[in-house]
Structure formats: C-alpha cells, structure tokens
Enzyme design. Structure first.
Site, short mmCIF file in Angstrom:
data_model
loop_
_atom_site.label_atom_id
_atom_site.label_comp_id
_atom_site.label_asym_id
_atom_site.label_seq_id
_atom_site.Cartn_x
_atom_site.Cartn_y
_atom_site.Cartn_z
N LEU A 1 0.86 -1.18 0.00
CA LEU A 1 0.00 0.00 0.00
C LEU A 1 0.89 1.23 0.00
O LEU A 1 1.87 1.29 0.74
CB LEU A 1 -0.90 0.03 1.24
CG LEU A 1 -2.10 -0.92 1.28
CD1 LEU A 1 -2.75 -0.87 2.66
CD2 LEU A 1 -3.11 -0.58 0.20
N ASP A 2 0.55 2.23 -0.83
CA ASP A 2 1.31 3.49 -0.84
C ASP A 2 1.20 4.17 0.52
O ASP A 2 0.25 3.93 1.27
CB ASP A 2 0.75 4.42 -1.91
CG ASP A 2 1.00 3.91 -3.32
OD1 ASP A 2 1.94 3.11 -3.50
OD2 ASP A 2 0.25 4.30 -4.23
N PRO A 3 2.14 5.05 0.86
CA PRO A 3 2.06 5.79 2.12
C PRO A 3 0.72 6.51 2.31
O PRO A 3 0.19 6.56 3.42
CB PRO A 3 3.22 6.78 2.02
CG PRO A 3 4.23 6.07 1.17
CD PRO A 3 3.41 5.33 0.14
N ALA B 1 -2.16 5.55 1.35
CA ALA B 1 -3.25 4.60 1.57
C ALA B 1 -3.23 4.00 2.97
O ALA B 1 -2.19 3.86 3.60
CB ALA B 1 -3.17 3.49 0.53
#
Length: 329
Positions: free
Chosen positions: A72-74, A76
């Site tokens: 997950l991206d930061p 998200a």
C-alpha cells in the site's frame, strides 16, 4: 480478551494489519518484525533464549521470514496482509485475489501521480459535474475494462520503473501497455459539497513537464499538460466524492479516478484511499470466512512497551494476533 485455541508453537501464519496512512508498507513490516522475532508465538523457544540481548536484523542466519501480500502506498490505509515463516511462500495468492477499496476523488486538478502526494499538472473546470453525471459515467468503468497504468507508477518496462522514465526524461521504448482488469462493482457512496481537501500547492515545473513529455513522446503519446484555471472561491471548495469498488488484481484505483474525471470533462485526483478487503482479510468481517485485521495501534503500543504477560504468558498484542491469525502448515 476471550480465550483462543493455542496452536502448536511456533507457528507460520497469515494475519492482517490495519495499516494507517503515512508510513510505507515496508516500515510497517519492519516494526512488526521486531515484535515477531521476540515472540514465542512465531519463534522457537531455544532460539529466543539464545537471541536475548542481541540486536534483531532484517536478514540473517536463523532469522524468521516475514513479508506482505501487496504493498500500500504511504497515502493509503487499510488491509495489509502479513505472512510469517512458511506463509511467506504463499503470499502470492493475495496478489491475485479480489480487493475492495474506498477512495475520495477531488475534482478540478490533475497531478503527476494521480493522487494528492503529487504535483499539480493541470487544472480544469469542475462546477458542471453533478452527482447524477458521476453516477451515469460510472457505468463505463464497470465490468471488464482496459486500463493504462499511470506513467508515475512502479510498473517496470525493460527493467526500469515507469516513474524513472518520467522523472529523467528518458523516452519510453514503446507505449504503456493497457491491461484488462475487472471492476466487479463500482458505486458512488458519498457526495461532498463541503470538505477540507485542497489541491496540492506544488506545481509541476517546466523542467519536469518537458521530462514527462519527452518520456511519453518516445512512445508516441501526448500528455495533457495545459492549464484551464478555475480556482475555488472562498465559499465553494472543489467538489469531492467517495467511490467504493470491488476489483480484480492489477487494477489501479488512481487510474479509475483519473479516467473518470476525464470522462466528466474535468480533472481529478485521489485524496484518500483505503483498502477495505484483500481476499478473506477485511477491516470489517461481512462474509463467511472473513478474518478481521489487527489495529495498527496494537503493534505501535507494544513496540513502545510490550507490557506484562497474562496468566498464560502472552502479551496483549500476541493475544490480538492469536484471535485473528490463520495458521499455515
């Protein structure tokens, strides 16, 4: 906390972590590993005794394996599936499974990364977009569709991440290949006339624009980088709305928001993104066989102070994990 059945120790297992927005997935895994490698739940008792006082390393002889089933991206938050021990060899199943997301789109501004972490690339009118127009446009994005990943993504072309071509102005050797994905469901669940979201303050520099143009032109593509300013007034912020979707693996939620905004004759980017389900792991159990995630606060608190053990010799965080893990033989 209620009693749980204790499996034969130590275990290999999956469990879900409710990742917060901010840290990277790797940072979450690193912090969880510090707890896992000091727990009798996952480590052999003899090894634990020998390792007392020694500094935990990410890799090393006798070190336990730990990994995650989909980054997950930061920006998200939401479900991050963690695998420990033998479970790491089976994490690929979570890359291929159905996932559910909840995301907020902010209209009027397009960014280089398609989300609020990026730089402002293009402004476009947004006041003409109504709830009814959005709900009507969503039909085009349901079912099996072809989706082109954003150039500012980690997807690799000839061994190089796409974002590297874009940032360094390296011409793409060929167009970014569209991929077939399946959008099982896509619904508008909330319309926000008032909110605190703002367009990114930082704009795409002329140098960055030229680099991106060079990268895309190498593949015969032309970016939309022309501004049509329509700044928000004091009494009306750009419209935002929340989408909920159930999608196949390989789907870029940011691209759905980006492409939907274009379909509406506007521009838009993601300002919040939550993965609410990844396979059978979910933030809230709603289907038979679902497993809920352990709140991140549980690990964060244990990392600062594991606290005392209970009458059975378990720390509070271990009890939480025991209640939600899936043992892998």
């Amino acid at each position: 906390m209620p009693k749980v059945t204790i499996p034969n120790l130590p275990v290999s297992a999956f469990f879900g972590v409710a990742k917060p927005t901010g840290p990277t997935s790797m940072a979450i895994i690193n912090d969880v590993k510090l707890l896992v490698t000091a727990s009798k739940l996952f480590m052999d008792a003899d090894k634990l005794e020998k390792s007392k006082g020694k500094k935990t390393k990410w890799r090393g002889k006798g070190d336990i394996k730990i990994g995650q089933g989909g980054t997950l991206d930061p920006l998200a938050d939401g479900v991050l599936v963690v695998g420990v021990g033998k479970a790491t060899k089976k994490l690929s199943q979570f890359l291929e499974c159905v996932k559910e997301y909840r995301t907020t789109c902010l209209l009027g501004c397009e960014t280089d990364t398609y989300d609020s972490e990026g730089k402002r690339v293009r402004l476009s009118p947004w006041r003409h977009v109504t709830r009814e127009k959005v709900e009507s446009a969503l039909a085009k994005f349901r079912g099996e569709i072809e989706q082109t990943p954003p150039i500012f993504s980690a997807l690799k072309m000839d061994g190089k991440p796409l974002y590297e071509y874009a940032r360094k102005g390296i011409p793409l050797p060929r167009p970014i290949e569209a991929r077939k994905v399946t959008i099982h469901s896509l619904e508008l669940i909330e319309w926000k006339d008032t909110h605190d979201f703002k367009w990114p303050a930082e704009t795409f520099s002329e140098e960055a624009k030229k680099a991106m143009e060079t990268a895309l032109q190498g593949a015969g593509e032309k970016p939309m980088l022309v501004d049509f300013p329509e700044e928000p007034t004091d009494d009306k912020a750009p419209t935002a709305f929340v989408l909920q979707m159930r999608v196949s693996s390989g789907t870029y939620v940011r691209s759905i928001v980006h492409d939907l905004a274009h379909e509406l004759g506007s521009a838009g980017h993601v300002v919040t993104l939550c993965r609410t389900r990844q396979g059978r792991f979910a933030l809230e159990a709603s289907e038979e066989g679902d497993r809920e995630c352990v709140p991140w606060e549980v690990f964060e608190k244990a990392g600062a102070d594991a606290g005392a053990v209970d009458e059975d010799g378990w720390h509070a965080w271990e009890r939480e994990v025991l209640a939600k893990l899936e043992v892998v033989e």
